[in-house]
Write an enzyme that holds these catalytic residues in place. Sequence first.
Site, PDB file in Angstrom:
ATOM      1  N   THR A  49       4.019   1.499  -0.812  1.00  0.00           N
ATOM      2  CA  THR A  49       4.765   1.496  -2.075  1.00  0.00           C
ATOM      3  C   THR A  49       3.916   2.080  -3.198  1.00  0.00           C
ATOM      4  O   THR A  49       4.385   2.890  -4.004  1.00  0.00           O
ATOM      5  CB  THR A  49       5.199   0.058  -2.423  1.00  0.00           C
ATOM      6  OG1 THR A  49       6.007  -0.451  -1.365  1.00  0.00           O
ATOM      7  CG2 THR A  49       5.973   0.016  -3.723  1.00  0.00           C
TER       8      THR A  49
ATOM      9  N   PHE B 199      -3.528  -0.675   7.131  1.00  0.00           N
ATOM     10  CA  PHE B 199      -4.067  -2.024   6.995  1.00  0.00           C
ATOM     11  C   PHE B 199      -5.157  -2.068   5.922  1.00  0.00           C
ATOM     12  O   PHE B 199      -5.133  -1.306   4.968  1.00  0.00           O
ATOM     13  CB  PHE B 199      -4.547  -2.560   8.341  1.00  0.00           C
ATOM     14  CG  PHE B 199      -3.413  -2.818   9.309  1.00  0.00           C
ATOM     15  CD1 PHE B 199      -2.306  -3.572   8.931  1.00  0.00           C
ATOM     16  CD2 PHE B 199      -3.441  -2.292  10.588  1.00  0.00           C
ATOM     17  CE1 PHE B 199      -1.256  -3.805   9.812  1.00  0.00           C
ATOM     18  CE2 PHE B 199      -2.393  -2.518  11.478  1.00  0.00           C
ATOM     19  CZ  PHE B 199      -1.306  -3.283  11.083  1.00  0.00           C
TER      20      PHE B 199
ATOM     21  N   PHE C  34       3.801  -8.603  -9.403  1.00  0.00           N
ATOM     22  CA  PHE C  34       4.912  -9.503  -9.064  1.00  0.00           C
ATOM     23  C   PHE C  34       5.307 -10.269 -10.325  1.00  0.00           C
ATOM     24  O   PHE C  34       4.457 -10.534 -11.189  1.00  0.00           O
ATOM     25  CB  PHE C  34       4.502 -10.484  -7.959  1.00  0.00           C
ATOM     26  CG  PHE C  34       4.514  -9.900  -6.571  1.00  0.00           C
ATOM     27  CD1 PHE C  34       5.514 -10.223  -5.668  1.00  0.00           C
ATOM     28  CD2 PHE C  34       3.517  -9.023  -6.164  1.00  0.00           C
ATOM     29  CE1 PHE C  34       5.524  -9.683  -4.385  1.00  0.00           C
ATOM     30  CE2 PHE C  34       3.518  -8.478  -4.891  1.00  0.00           C
ATOM     31  CZ  PHE C  34       4.523  -8.814  -3.996  1.00  0.00           C
TER      32      PHE C  34
ATOM     33  N   TRP D  97       7.156  -0.748  -7.745  1.00  0.00           N
ATOM     34  CA  TRP D  97       8.266  -1.317  -6.975  1.00  0.00           C
ATOM     35  C   TRP D  97       9.487  -1.490  -7.871  1.00  0.00           C
ATOM     36  O   TRP D  97      10.615  -1.181  -7.477  1.00  0.00           O
ATOM     37  CB  TRP D  97       7.858  -2.668  -6.384  1.00  0.00           C
ATOM     38  CG  TRP D  97       8.883  -3.244  -5.452  1.00  0.00           C
ATOM     39  CD1 TRP D  97       8.975  -3.063  -4.102  1.00  0.00           C
ATOM     40  CD2 TRP D  97       9.987  -4.088  -5.806  1.00  0.00           C
ATOM     41  NE1 TRP D  97      10.064  -3.733  -3.595  1.00  0.00           N
ATOM     42  CE2 TRP D  97      10.706  -4.372  -4.615  1.00  0.00           C
ATOM     43  CE3 TRP D  97      10.449  -4.636  -7.006  1.00  0.00           C
ATOM     44  CZ2 TRP D  97      11.844  -5.169  -4.604  1.00  0.00           C
ATOM     45  CZ3 TRP D  97      11.587  -5.429  -7.000  1.00  0.00           C
ATOM     46  CH2 TRP D  97      12.269  -5.690  -5.801  1.00  0.00           C
TER      47      TRP D  97
ATOM     48  N   LYS E 233       6.817  -6.668  10.871  1.00  0.00           N
ATOM     49  CA  LYS E 233       6.392  -5.964   9.671  1.00  0.00           C
ATOM     50  C   LYS E 233       7.527  -5.232   8.963  1.00  0.00           C
ATOM     51  O   LYS E 233       7.551  -5.097   7.747  1.00  0.00           O
ATOM     52  CB  LYS E 233       5.278  -4.979  10.033  1.00  0.00           C
ATOM     53  CG  LYS E 233       4.642  -4.267   8.859  1.00  0.00           C
ATOM     54  CD  LYS E 233       3.468  -3.414   9.329  1.00  0.00           C
ATOM     55  CE  LYS E 233       2.835  -2.656   8.180  1.00  0.00           C
ATOM     56  NZ  LYS E 233       3.682  -1.560   7.699  1.00  0.00           N
TER      57      LYS E 233
ATOM     58  N   ALA F  74      -3.888   1.327  12.621  1.00  0.00           N
ATOM     59  CA  ALA F  74      -5.290   1.242  12.210  1.00  0.00           C
ATOM     60  C   ALA F  74      -6.035   0.099  12.892  1.00  0.00           C
ATOM     61  O   ALA F  74      -7.257   0.114  12.933  1.00  0.00           O
ATOM     62  CB  ALA F  74      -5.388   1.078  10.703  1.00  0.00           C
TER      63      ALA F  74
ATOM     64  N   LYS G 279       0.825  -1.220   0.000  1.00  0.00           N
ATOM     65  CA  LYS G 279       0.000   0.000   0.000  1.00  0.00           C
ATOM     66  C   LYS G 279       0.854   1.262   0.000  1.00  0.00           C
ATOM     67  O   LYS G 279       0.632   2.173  -0.797  1.00  0.00           O
ATOM     68  CB  LYS G 279      -0.951  -0.042   1.195  1.00  0.00           C
ATOM     69  CG  LYS G 279      -1.896   1.136   1.293  1.00  0.00           C
ATOM     70  CD  LYS G 279      -2.955   0.920   2.346  1.00  0.00           C
ATOM     71  CE  LYS G 279      -2.444   0.982   3.764  1.00  0.00           C
ATOM     72  NZ  LYS G 279      -1.739  -0.134   4.323  1.00  0.00           N
TER      73      LYS G 279
ATOM     74  N   ARG H  51       1.861   8.428   7.063  1.00  0.00           N
ATOM     75  CA  ARG H  51       2.142   8.291   8.490  1.00  0.00           C
ATOM     76  C   ARG H  51       3.632   8.032   8.709  1.00  0.00           C
ATOM     77  O   ARG H  51       4.324   7.532   7.826  1.00  0.00           O
ATOM     78  CB  ARG H  51       1.351   7.117   9.081  1.00  0.00           C
ATOM     79  CG  ARG H  51      -0.145   7.309   9.093  1.00  0.00           C
ATOM     80  CD  ARG H  51      -0.840   6.054   9.610  1.00  0.00           C
ATOM     81  NE  ARG H  51      -0.573   4.908   8.767  1.00  0.00           N
ATOM     82  CZ  ARG H  51      -0.756   3.644   9.121  1.00  0.00           C
ATOM     83  NH1 ARG H  51      -1.209   3.356  10.324  1.00  0.00           N
ATOM     84  NH2 ARG H  51      -0.493   2.660   8.288  1.00  0.00           N
TER      85      ARG H  51
END
Length: 555
Positions: A73, A301, A381, A409, A105, A273, A71, A94
């Site tokens: 990214t 999240f 991906f 990415w 994480k 969140a 998210k 954030r």
Amino acid sequence: MKTDIQIAQEAVLEPITEVAAGLGIAPEELELYGKYKAKLSDEYIEKIRSNPDGKLILVTAINPTPAGEGKTTTSVGLGEAFGRLGKKAVIALREPSLGPCFGIKGGAAGGGYAQVVPMEDLNLHFTGDFHAITSANNLLAALLDNHIQQGNELRIDPRQIVWKRCEDMNDRALRNIVIGLGGRTDGFVREDHFVITVASEIMAILCLASDMRDLKERLSRIVVAYNLSGEPVTAGDLKAVGAMAALLKDAIKPNLIQTLEHTPAFVHGGPFANIAHGCNSVRATRAALKAADYCITEAGFGADLGAEKFFDIKCRIAGLKPDAAVLVATVRALKYNGGVAREDLGTEDLEALRRGIVNLEKHIENLQKYGVPVVVTLNSFVTDTEAEVAFVRRFCEERGCEFALSEVWEKGGEGGIALAEKVLEALGKESRFRLLYEDDLSLQEKIETIAREIYGAGSVNIAPAAAKQLKKLEQLGFGRLPVCMAKNQYSLSDDPTRLGRPEGFELNVREAYVSAGAGFVVVLTGAVMTMPGLPKEPAAYRIDVNDNGVITGLF
């Protein structure tokens, strides 16, 4: 393949004064923290107050899985893509917490060639905002216990103290503690608790306050305990507000950094969140809307948590009206929701994708309930197949959503141009933003509305203790506040093992309390915890710094 931190460390950063100049911010309107970080001055924020608002774009996601969604990214890459299209955009994010950085994480600076930098600074101490919040939280705790020690003029009931200490680290041993052990001068013995800093009400207050005056008013309303007559005792009653505000004097100012492609990023505040409201500060978002034509922000999240709270808490309190929402998913995560083991996610499996895509479907439906145009993006991906991508594209378009593949990415802004173009198309549609529920519903009705409409629950089981708490909060005048649901992030339900789209389940509410300064009632469901613990193999084991001061292992 280079790691995120290697990519970030090889980047050539522009002096932050040059990044700011692209927004028309003069050097004297910044408060510099070295060459590449700065805070926006109060004078600058006041200067742009009358500027027209740009477009507000929310980036959210499906429920997180071990397969990864990307998210942040996507948010960063979308901002970079807007820059490549000649659009004036600011990303509003954030700040990361140290807890997940050293836990499971990892960091929260994006990934690959869609990162905000300096990556190490952002993920570690940054400009000290979280330390200031931790200090203000614990100052209030110290003043509370000292007041009781010094005679307890406010008649605080030690059995009804609700204020908790905090630390920005995953430390399960501090969840439940006993303080005051020792002699008479060491305080009264009582049970106490720690939460992680991102769950502190002061974090929420900082992120919802519009200015210093509003910050102090909110701090004064914090309920720290109840007295022997059952009446609330506040931080204002303890005469704590001025000193707390002094600690937060600089922390209230939004931070400015840049992406790898020098797109400006206002990074400020960081409530989780799953146990808080999951959005960056109102001040940073408003500044981004005034400084640029497009503000790209995110909520933590999955959309069942972050997006719901962005809409029903942040937008309600701040009067914001989002213009579009981007919903991030991956083929791998959808197959994981369809029952595929993590080690097999690289193999084409259209049947598993069909089973798992119902999670995406529910999030699409939820966002559409708020009346905002929705763009679904697949974070690409190399293992994704053409058939799998085509299946998801068709699924989304059949449900009235724009769709785009994101390759940010791997390619940075270039890989986000298709997504940016779809977002611009969505912004051409009218946003008919509406809240999920009205203020005048009871707290229980608000809980049931979120559980039914957003989670898909069939019923809500409110434990007797929680029902008593909700009744008392309404009697005290807090019934018109929105509710901040504390729920696990991995499932739409309160059971993290129920993937996909669980329906008709019973949501279990175990506790409720008011964050009167922030302006919402927190409702704890299932087994969600406000102080996480470290895993068996913490990320901290891999982090190091060499003789030249270069950090490794951070991701």
